[in-house]
Scaffold this motif. Structure first.
Motif, mmCIF file in Angstrom:
data_model
loop_
_atom_site.group_PDB
_atom_site.id
_atom_site.type_symbol
_atom_site.label_atom_id
_atom_site.label_comp_id
_atom_site.label_asym_id
_atom_site.label_seq_id
_atom_site.Cartn_x
_atom_site.Cartn_y
_atom_site.Cartn_z
ATOM 1 N N ALA A 87 0.842 -1.209 0.000
ATOM 2 C CA ALA A 87 0.000 0.000 0.000
ATOM 3 C C ALA A 87 0.871 1.251 0.000
ATOM 4 C CB ALA A 87 -0.924 -0.001 1.214
ATOM 5 N N ARG A 88 1.975 1.211 0.736
ATOM 6 C CA ARG A 88 2.877 2.367 0.763
ATOM 7 C C ARG A 88 3.473 2.635 -0.609
ATOM 8 N NH1 ARG A 88 7.995 3.913 0.948
ATOM 9 N NH2 ARG A 88 8.777 1.788 0.706
ATOM 10 N N LEU A 89 3.903 1.568 -1.303
ATOM 11 C CA LEU A 89 4.501 1.741 -2.627
ATOM 12 C C LEU A 89 3.479 2.272 -3.627
ATOM 13 C CD1 LEU A 89 6.646 -1.521 -2.842
ATOM 14 C CD2 LEU A 89 7.422 0.793 -2.311
ATOM 15 N N ILE A 90 2.256 1.768 -3.547
ATOM 16 C CA ILE A 90 1.211 2.256 -4.461
ATOM 17 C C ILE A 90 0.911 3.720 -4.163
ATOM 18 C CG2 ILE A 90 -1.190 1.988 -5.172
ATOM 19 C CD1 ILE A 90 -0.937 -1.000 -4.476
ATOM 20 N N GLY A 91 0.790 4.019 -2.866
ATOM 21 C CA GLY A 91 0.527 5.409 -2.492
ATOM 22 C C GLY A 91 1.611 6.335 -2.959
ATOM 23 N N ASP A 92 2.854 5.905 -2.814
ATOM 24 C CA ASP A 92 3.984 6.730 -3.248
ATOM 25 C C ASP A 92 3.992 6.909 -4.770
ATOM 26 O OD1 ASP A 92 6.495 8.116 -2.448
ATOM 27 O OD2 ASP A 92 7.367 6.628 -3.793
ATOM 28 N N ALA A 93 3.597 5.844 -5.483
ATOM 29 C CA ALA A 93 3.535 5.949 -6.951
ATOM 30 C C ALA A 93 2.500 6.984 -7.369
ATOM 31 C CB ALA A 93 3.211 4.587 -7.551
#
Length: 1001
Positions: free
Chosen positions: A251-257
């Protein structure tokens, strides 16, 4: 079982004999060995191990079969390894240590390495692998050797070596293809060689073992490579299938993307998922991203919530967060919080552009909100001008600064700042003129008249505004008047009346009233009459001033023997009926007597006694009425009122004169015994007074008339004045000292009075000597010696010096902080005072003393009595209300205290008002009215900035209020503001302790 074994052995024996007959190689040891080997090759390690053990048990190491025996030991050890037997290591070591030149040493080392690898002893495994020659091991073992060697190096962090081993086998078809591919990709990932890692991981997507995990690597690699589109193609589905432990990170990686693509709404969705699910500490970067995403979609409340979580640091991120947080506060209408955020942003110097912009905005906001308790806005604009002289905002900064000088209430610091720059424009000079004027008014209200005059004069250096210039002259006159410099006051009042701009001021007509009083106080009564008449003729809507002007004008006419006009103006004061009506009635009666109109005087005095029985002039009125009856030859009525004075007003200064008059009446009526009784009473009870001396002379005449001179002589001996020479010496020494006193030569007079009192401590003039001596010491600023004389006079029976002596004794004791003793004399002054002003002073002194000795209930009653007095000054009204409020507060009667603090706050804007306003806010805080407390503090801040102690107390209270409202951000910055700007150690220490407590939580 035993029989079966025998049969088997027998069969084997026959077989062996038959075959032995054919060739020597088919002898029994070799056959057993061959059978064991066949079992070993077929991976029947249990049976093979048993067979090898039988060989070792049955045969000895002779030259013919030693090789079989050594190999059997080797294979037995290998079988133990394959079967995970606990003695495998022992068996291998036995083989290795005892057969060091045997050709299978290298392979045995390989198995020992595998054994240690299996036990995860990777460093020991590598030690054995180092003893392996890969050409000595079988082909099918070489990939195993390479992988486990590589994996062991991997596990102990030797990535460079591990990578070489994995590289050798990662593209070969073997059981190690996928693991080697995975670990090679992992090392490439760790070394940030993402393309290489990606190639390896992509080969494993469909693998049952590594397929579930490599998408996480691929996702991270896309994230590292900022290939957000590719990441978003695979990561959402990966999130759905991920374990709970991995969901947060995905979720963090998607949010950062999404954040990196400025798709802030989607970024928020996934960043919130991450924060809600992760078990790891949430970093400042995480909160910053979420805060900025909310900020970017104008969701300022959520942006504030997250920005406030990352502002404890001292770095670029914290500075930027403070800056954006300030903008969020502005967007949500919370400009007061924005001030602190901009301040924090400009105090960090990591991003110069933000530092500069935050400084300007901080100063501007402080200006807009009139929030500059420690002169921050002025200081900040000056700092901006000094630091960024080439800024495109420089002219705007100057405009704000000039306007601040015109509007700030912190006049002292504003003046200090202005005097550091050149006043080279009309606006700056106007600002300086106005600010120094207001500073003068501020000091005047706090009774610092000398300093106030200094500021009024500084204001007059720049007479840009005629109105302010004229007001300065007026208040210089007022300050001199308050200090008793009446000649200087008169000069300034007259100058004010002819100054341009003065005529339009409300003070213009009052200046005539003030002039009248100044002339009155220096006994230039004709001038006083002129000024009071001008004041009255010009008209005023202030009835109290008008009432007072009537009285003083009447007094001036009375003193100058113009009794008809005096009566006229006393009548006007009586008709006004606002205050001192009893005084006007009494004076009117006295004026009738001065004109010889004794009947009108009698009528007026009788009316006075009937209507004002509690007046402080009642004893004097009776005395005057008695004297009037004597003038119209009504001796009996005179006796009645003289007696009333003695009986009803025993502490009055008229008692001794009344008794003397009674004695004279009896003497004139030939009632000699009654006359002697009254005369002796005066002599015995009021020694050293004029009345006593007159009584003694009259007594002499009575005794002479009665032909009883011997009794007179004996009486004089009894009272200690039989020696006429001594009496003459007494009189002579006192007269010498008195002459020096009357000439104003106090330095020598005190020595003369001391000499007199040393020789005649109870002399005829001892009372006079003590009083005059005290007056001299008082003028010489020797309060201790002055107090001794005043207390001596005050403790004697009623005398002509008593009022002033008691007053001075009370005041000096109060200044010396002897409050209990001062209270005694103020209470005495209240009893003996015959003038309204002194009675008021006594009440005020009693109030102050009771409060200072913490008799709070009595202090409240005394203060209320002060408030009931007529014509009291605003400052006393304020002080009395403040004392009542504080007394009730100390007794924890907050609701009762509050209205008194409110009254004290609304009188004059001075330090007492500051204290009262603080207490009103404190009461609201203690009652839990936190919003009201905050509102009051900010409402008051700009009105009390000259009183830094109370300002600092206000800010301490504000910090406590913020803590109760769980606004820790504001509480911290409020406390820091005290620490940075206030110069009082006590409050700074409190603020620092509270700040440390917040930081430690």
């Amino acid at each position: 079982m035993r029989i079966v074994n025998i049969i088997v052995l027998f069969v084997l024996f026959l077989s062996f004999n038959i075959k032995a007959q054919k060739t020597a190689i088919h002898d029994q040891p070799h056959a057993d060995y061959r059978l064991a080997r066949e079992l070993f090759v077929k991976e029947k390690y249990g049976a093979a191990m048993k067979q090898f053990q039988n060989i070792l048990n049955q045969y000895s190491f002779d030259e013919n079969i030693s090789e079989i025996m050594i190999n059997s030991k080797y294979y037995k050890a290998v079988c133990a390894f394959e079967l995970f037997h606990p003695d495998a290591e022992k068996l291998l070591l036995d083989y290795i240590n005892n057969h060091k030149i045997h050709p299978k040493q290298s392979v045995a080392a390989f198995y020992m390495g595998n054994l240690q690898y299996r036990n995860r002893n990777y460093e020991e495994a590598l030690e054995w692998y180092d003893r392996v020659d890969r050409f000595d091991i079988y082909e099918n073992q070489r990939n195993d050797f390479r992988f486990k060697n590589g994996h062991s190096h991997f596990m102990i962090g030797n990535y460079d070596i591990a990578k070489r081993y994995f590289f050798d086998i990662k593209d070969q078809s073997s059981v190690y293809y996928n693991p080697a591919q995975y670990y090679y990709g992992h090392i490439a990932y760790e070394e940030e060689n993402y393309e290489t890692a990606l190639r390896s991981f992509n080969k494993l997507v469909d693998d049952n073992n590594f397929g579930p995990i490599v998408p996480y690597y691929i996702t991270h690699i896309y994230h590292k490579q900022k290939k957000y589109n590719e990441l978003l193609e695979i990561a959402p589905q990966l999130l759905e299938d991920a374990s709970p432990r991995r969901k947060a990170e995905i979720a963090r990686l998607i949010g950062d993307a999404y954040y990196s693509q400025s798709n802030y709404e989607k970024a928020i969705e996934y960043l919130e998922k991450y924060i809600s699910k992760t078990r790891d500490p949430i970093t400042e970067d995480d909160y910053y991203q979420l805060a900025y995403a909310y900020y970017s979609i104008n969701d300022y409340e959520n942006a504030i919530r997250n920005f406030e979580r990352i502002i404890r640091g001292d770095n670029k991120m914290a500075q930027n967060a403070y800056y954006l947080l300030a903008d969020c506060y502005i967007k949500t209408g919370n400009k007061r919080s924005a001030i602190n955020a901009f301040k924090a942003a400009y105090e960090m110097d990591f991003i110069p552009e933000i530092t500069q912009d935050a400084l300007f905005n901080y100063a501007k906001l402080a200006y807009q909100l009139s929030y500059s308790p420690f002169n921050e806005s002025i200081i900040s604009f000056q700092r901006y001008i000094d630091k960024y002289p080439n800024s495109p905002r420089i002219n705007k900064a100057y405009e704000y600064l000039i306007d601040l000088y015109l509007t700030t209430n912190n006049y002292r610091d504003a003046i200090s700042s202005m005097e550091k720059i050149e006043l080279n424009t009309p606006n700056l000079r106007k600002a300086y003129q106005r600010i120094t004027y207001y500073r003068g008014i501020e000091l005047f209200n706090n009774t610092d008249y000398e300093t106030a005059i200094n500021y009024f004069r500084r204001s007059m250096q720049y007479p840009e505004n005629n109105i302010i210039n004229a007001q300065c002259i007026y208040w210089i006159a007022e300050a001199n008047f308050r200090m008793g410099n009446y000649d200087k006051a008169i000069n300034k009042y007259n100058k004010f009346l002819i100054t341009p701009g003065a005529f339009s001021l409300k003070e213009y007509n009052k200046a005539y009233y003030d002039l009248g009083y100044a002339y009155f106080n220096i006994e230039r009564f004709e001038n006083a009459i002129t000024q009071f008449r001008k004041f009255i003729s010009e008209g005023t809507d202030n009835n109290r001033l008008l009432n007072d002007a009537y009285l003083r004008l009447a007094d001036s006419y009375f003193i100058t023997n113009n009794y008809s006009n005096a009566i006229d103006y006393y009548d006007r004061a009586i008709n006004k009926g606002i205050f001192d009506v009893d005084y006007a009635v009494f004076q009117k009666a006295t004026a009738f007597g001065a004109t010889g109109n004794y009947r009108e005087k009698e009528r007026a005095l009788l009316q006075f006694i009937r209507e004002y029985p509690q007046s402080s002039y009642i004893a004097e009125a009776k005395y005057e009425l008695a004297n009037t009856y004597m003038n119209i030859d009504n001796q009996r009525q005179a006796l009645s009122y003289y007696l009333s004075i003695k009986n009803d007003h025993p502490n009055s200064r008229f008692v001794k004169s009344a008794i003397l008059k009674k004695g004279l009446i009896y003497y004139n009526d030939f009632e000699d015994e009654k006359a002697l009784e009254q005369l002796k009473y005066v002599i015995d009870n009021y020694p050293g007074t004029e009345q006593a001396q007159e009584a003694l002379q009259t007594m002499r005449n009575v005794y002479v008339n009665l032909d009883r001179v011997d009794e007179f002589i004996k009486y004089k001996e009894d009272i200690g004045i039989s020696d006429m020479t001594a009496a003459e010496q007494d009189s002579l020494m006192f007269s010498a000292a008195e002459n020096r006193y009357m000439k104003g030569n106090c330095e020598n007079a005190v020595e003369s009075f001391k000499n007199y009192l040393d020789n005649f401590p109870d002399g005829i003039f001892s009372l006079d000597a003590n009083y005059y001596s005290a007056e001299c010491y008082y003028r010489l600023n020797d309060d201790i010696n002055a107090l001794r004389g005043y207390e001596y006079v005050a403790e004697k029976p009623k005398n002509r010096f008593m009022e002033n002596a008691v007053r001075r004794a009370a005041n000096i004791n109060y200044e010396l902080e002897n409050y209990s003793r001062a209270l005694k004399f103020y209470q005495q002054l209240k009893e003996v005072a015959e003038h309204r002003e002194l009675l008021g002073e006594a009440r005020i002194g009693i109030m102050r003393c009771l409060y200072n000795i913490e008799r709070f209930d009595e202090a409240v009653n005394a203060a209320k009595l002060v408030l009931e007095s007529d014509n009291i000054r605003d400052g006393i009204v304020q002080e009395a209300n403040l004392i009542i409020g504080n007394a009730y507060k100390i007794n924890n009667e907050m609701d009762t205290a509050k209205p008194y603090f409110e009254k004290a706050a609304g009188v004059v804007n001075n330090e007492m008002a500051a204290e009262a306003k603080y207490n009103i806010a404190l009461i609201n805080f203690r009652k839990g009215n936190y919003d009201k407390c905050e509102e009051l503090i900010f409402d008051y801040v700009n009105k009390i900035t000259a009183y830094e102690y109370w300002l600092a107390k206000m800010f301490l209270l504000l910090a406590d209020n913020y803590i109760e409202k769980d606004n820790i951000f504001q509480a911290k910055h409020t406390l820091q503001s005290i620490v940075d700007n206030y110069d009082g150690p006590e409050i700074v220490d409190i603020a620092q302790r509270r700040l440390d407590e917040i930081e430690s939580k």
